[in-house]
Design an enzyme around this catalytic site. Structure first.
Site, short mmCIF file in Angstrom:
data_model
loop_
_atom_site.label_atom_id
_atom_site.label_comp_id
_atom_site.label_asym_id
_atom_site.label_seq_id
_atom_site.Cartn_x
_atom_site.Cartn_y
_atom_site.Cartn_z
N ASP A 191 0.86 -1.18 0.00
CA ASP A 191 0.00 0.00 0.00
C ASP A 191 0.90 1.24 0.00
O ASP A 191 2.09 1.16 0.36
CB ASP A 191 -0.88 -0.04 1.25
CG ASP A 191 -1.78 1.18 1.38
OD1 ASP A 191 -2.26 1.69 0.36
OD2 ASP A 191 -1.98 1.62 2.53
N GLU A 200 -0.21 5.06 0.93
CA GLU A 200 -0.44 6.01 2.02
C GLU A 200 -0.51 5.29 3.36
O GLU A 200 -1.20 4.29 3.51
CB GLU A 200 -1.74 6.79 1.77
CG GLU A 200 -1.65 7.71 0.56
CD GLU A 200 -2.95 8.42 0.30
OE1 GLU A 200 -3.34 9.28 1.11
OE2 GLU A 200 -3.60 8.11 -0.73
#
Length: 199
Positions: free
Chosen positions: A7, A9
């Site tokens: 991922d 953020e």
């Protein structure tokens, strides 16, 4: 053959919407996929707030230009990329991510795109595919790769669970409590060690 799927953020860069919330003084925009599992609902709500305040892409990009990767993220990525192919799979948008990818040495990024009019108003968004993180790891697996995944939010759980190994990184207490079987880490050296062990 492995691919590490990360991922973006909350894992390698700060949350863009939280940074924009703080810069704009609009506390409602602090809400992220750590709080709201339904991404479509979250984005429509965000776009409504931007419309209400007369804010567009330019204002968000101004804030993004000031964001730096999380301390240690570049070094973590650089070392992980010597061990395996690495793909960042994010529900963010090309128009947001580009300056952050430059600061991280241009890792491979799969994300989405915003629809923007001639006045730089965000009118909508286009998702790359349904359930983009899960769909991507399944596609990688279909062409002979094992995936190892990490993330911090509700929208990362399917990707993590579908992979041969997966980890939570700097997640919320609630997500960790709801998923006690997924190893959870807070520091990059711990996360790197977990990836090395899985590789």
């Amino acid at each position: 053959m492995n691919v590490c799927c990360l991922d973006m953020e909350g894992v390698v860069v700060p949350e863009i919407w939280i940074a924009f919330s703080e810069a704009s003084g609009i506390p409602e925009l602090r809400r992220t996929t750590r709080d709201e599992p339904d991404y479509d609902k979250l984005m429509h709500w965000r776009l409504g707030i931007l419309e209400e305040h007369g804010l567009g892409l330019a204002e968000i990009q101004d804030v993004i230009s000031t964001i730096e990767p999380l301390p240690g993220a570049r070094e973590f990525l650089d070392e992980l990329r010597t061990l395996s192919q690495v793909i960042i799979i994010s529900d963010t948008f090309e128009q947001f991510a580009k300056p952050l990818m430059a600061k991280l040495g241009w890792p491979t990024l799969f994300c989405n795109t915003l629809e923007v009019d001639e006045h730089a108003k965000i009118t909508g968004y286009r998702m790359r595919c349904e359930q983009s993180k899960l769909t991507t790891v399944r596609a990688l697996q279909s062409i002979g790769y094992d995936t190892i995944a990490t993330g911090d939010s509700y929208n990362d759980l399917a990707m993590i669970r579908a992979s041969k190994a997966g980890f939570l990184f700097r997640s919320t207490d609630q997500i960790k409590a709801d998923n006690p079987d997924i190893p959870a880490y807070e520091e990059f050296d711990e996360l790197l060690a977990a990836f090395k062990a899985a590789l």
